[in-house]
Design a protein around this motif. Structure first.
Motif, short mmCIF file in Angstrom:
data_model
loop_
_atom_site.label_atom_id
_atom_site.label_comp_id
_atom_site.label_asym_id
_atom_site.label_seq_id
_atom_site.Cartn_x
_atom_site.Cartn_y
_atom_site.Cartn_z
N HIS A 188 0.76 -1.08 0.05
CA HIS A 188 -0.09 -0.10 -0.05
C HIS A 188 0.86 1.23 0.00
N ALA A 189 1.85 1.38 1.17
CA ALA A 189 2.78 2.44 0.92
C ALA A 189 3.63 2.41 -0.32
N TYR A 190 3.80 1.49 -0.92
CA TYR A 190 4.84 1.47 -2.16
C TYR A 190 4.13 1.92 -3.34
N GLY A 191 3.09 1.58 -3.42
CA GLY A 191 2.09 2.23 -4.42
C GLY A 191 1.55 3.64 -4.34
N LEU A 192 1.47 3.88 -3.14
CA LEU A 192 1.02 5.41 -2.78
C LEU A 192 2.43 6.09 -3.22
N GLY A 193 3.36 5.80 -2.54
CA GLY A 193 4.86 6.27 -2.69
C GLY A 193 5.16 6.56 -4.06
N ARG A 194 5.31 5.71 -5.02
CA ARG A 194 5.61 5.90 -6.24
C ARG A 194 4.72 6.62 -7.10
N TYR A 195 3.31 6.61 -6.74
CA TYR A 195 2.17 7.48 -7.25
C TYR A 195 2.60 8.88 -6.96
N SER A 196 3.17 9.32 -5.51
CA SER A 196 3.44 10.38 -5.03
C SER A 196 4.58 10.96 -5.79
N GLN A 197 5.51 10.11 -6.07
CA GLN A 197 6.61 10.53 -7.01
C GLN A 197 6.51 11.12 -8.31
N GLY A 198 5.69 10.01 -8.90
CA GLY A 198 5.04 10.48 -10.32
C GLY A 198 4.52 11.88 -10.23
N ILE A 199 3.75 12.23 -9.31
CA ILE A 199 2.91 13.50 -9.30
C ILE A 199 3.71 14.63 -8.64
N SER A 200 4.81 14.22 -8.15
CA SER A 200 5.95 15.32 -7.47
C SER A 200 5.52 14.98 -5.91
N VAL A 201 6.53 14.97 -5.28
CA VAL A 201 6.66 14.84 -3.84
C VAL A 201 5.87 16.03 -3.16
N ALA A 202 6.02 17.32 -3.75
CA ALA A 202 5.52 18.48 -3.19
C ALA A 202 4.01 18.38 -3.18
N LYS A 203 3.46 17.78 -4.53
CA LYS A 203 1.94 17.74 -4.55
C LYS A 203 1.46 16.86 -3.53
N ALA A 204 2.10 15.41 -3.52
CA ALA A 204 1.68 14.50 -2.71
C ALA A 204 1.68 14.97 -1.30
N LEU A 205 2.77 15.83 -0.62
CA LEU A 205 2.64 16.20 0.48
C LEU A 205 1.27 17.22 0.77
N ALA A 206 1.26 18.07 -0.51
CA ALA A 206 0.01 18.97 -0.12
C ALA A 206 -1.35 18.08 -0.13
N GLN A 207 -1.29 17.00 -0.73
CA GLN A 207 -2.57 16.24 -0.87
C GLN A 207 -2.88 15.27 0.45
N GLY A 208 -1.69 15.41 1.25
CA GLY A 208 -1.62 14.58 2.54
C GLY A 208 -1.56 12.93 2.24
N LEU A 209 -0.82 12.72 1.11
CA LEU A 209 -0.38 11.29 0.78
C LEU A 209 0.59 10.76 1.77
N SER A 210 1.44 11.59 2.39
CA SER A 210 2.70 11.31 2.73
C SER A 210 2.52 10.83 4.20
N SER A 211 1.60 11.23 5.08
CA SER A 211 1.30 10.44 6.15
C SER A 211 0.77 9.25 6.04
N LYS A 212 -0.13 8.91 4.92
CA LYS A 212 -0.44 7.32 4.72
C LYS A 212 0.56 6.53 4.26
N VAL A 213 1.58 7.16 3.64
CA VAL A 213 2.76 6.21 3.01
C VAL A 213 3.44 6.06 4.47
#
Length: 258
Positions: free
Chosen positions: A117-142
């Motif tokens: 679950h973390a790997y999928g979300l993490g690689r997705y986050s890298q794809g949309i940019s870590v900055a955007k992922a942080l803004a969307q709150g994905l980081s805490s889930k990862v």
């Protein structure tokens, strides 16, 4: 969806269920996955280790149960290394994240479900940019999922590698101060996670690669020589299966480009 891009060294690895079982501890030194008893799941793993990622995904989904883990790993590794279309890559990573989240809900003690679950979300986050992922709150889930995987499986080296990468990437994007205050990341904690992972699985090519990348992100030019040495060590590993072959070749390509 279009057929998946074939593993470029098809036929180089010829595992079957029996040989996968025989070499299980070495093949799964990184994820500490329990060896399954189900013959169909073992066969799905054989397909994975041979580099037949699309077939392994189908076989794992068909087998169900622990076969979901095979499907998630095969999909994730394929998307990470072989899928050329960015949108398809991101879709595949999200498929992994969603399947693994459902698996973790059914089996909360399954470390691999939390990890994928973390790997999928993490690689997705890298794809949309870590900055955007942080803004969307994905980081805490990862982070929460990776910490859960480490807690459930103390010898899950891959989860430590991913968590170390998380600390490094967040600090790289927002800095140590904001990263520590807002996201709870620390440079020394990230580096410690890599050292722990490599003590568990010293022959992890991806561990050596990600540790090298983290050193450069966290320490900069003073660590370039050490990072290069880690890449050289990864490139010198003799891969046992298709996934390791992809990791080792990535290290070799990086060294050639340098």
């Amino acid at each position: 969806m279009a057929p998946w891009t074939p593993f470029p060294h098809a036929g180089d690895y010829r595992f079957d269920a029996a040989s996968v079982r025989q070499q299980w501890s070495r093949l799964h030194a990184g994820d500490a996955e329990p060896c399954p008893q189900d013959a169909a799941v073992l066969q799905a793993w054989a397909l994975f280790h041979n580099g037949e990622f699309e077939q392994a995904t189908a076989a794992g989904l068909s087998a169900g149960g622990p076969g979901i883990t095979v499907a998630n790993k095969a999909t994730a590794i394929y998307a990470n290394y072989l899928e050329p279309r960015e949108k398809t890559r991101l879709d595949l990573f999200m498929q992994v994240a969603v399947r693994a989240e459902a698996q973790a809900a059914q089996e909360p003690g399954n470390a691999s479900a939390w990890y994928w679950h973390a790997y999928g979300l993490g690689r997705y986050s890298q794809g949309i940019s870590v900055a955007k992922a942080l803004a969307q709150g994905l980081s805490s889930k990862v982070r929460n999922a990776l910490e859960k995987a480490v807690d459930l499986s103390p010898r899950h080296a891959d989860a430590r590698i991913a968590l170390g990468t998380f600390h490094a990437e967040v600090i790289d994007k927002v800095g140590a101060l904001i990263g520590g205050m807002t996201y709870g990341v620390k440079k020394e904690k990230g580096l410690q996670l890599f050292r722990e992972a490599l003590r568990i699985h010293p022959g992890s090519a991806i561990g050596l690669i990600e540790y090298a990348n983290a050193l450069v992100m966290l320490e900069g030019d003073p660590k370039m020589q050490e990072a290069t040495q880690l890449y050289e060590k990864a490139a010198a590993i003799e891969p046992l299966d298709a996934r390791e072959r992809l990791d080792v070749e990535m290290a070799r390509i990086e060294l050639q480009e340098d």
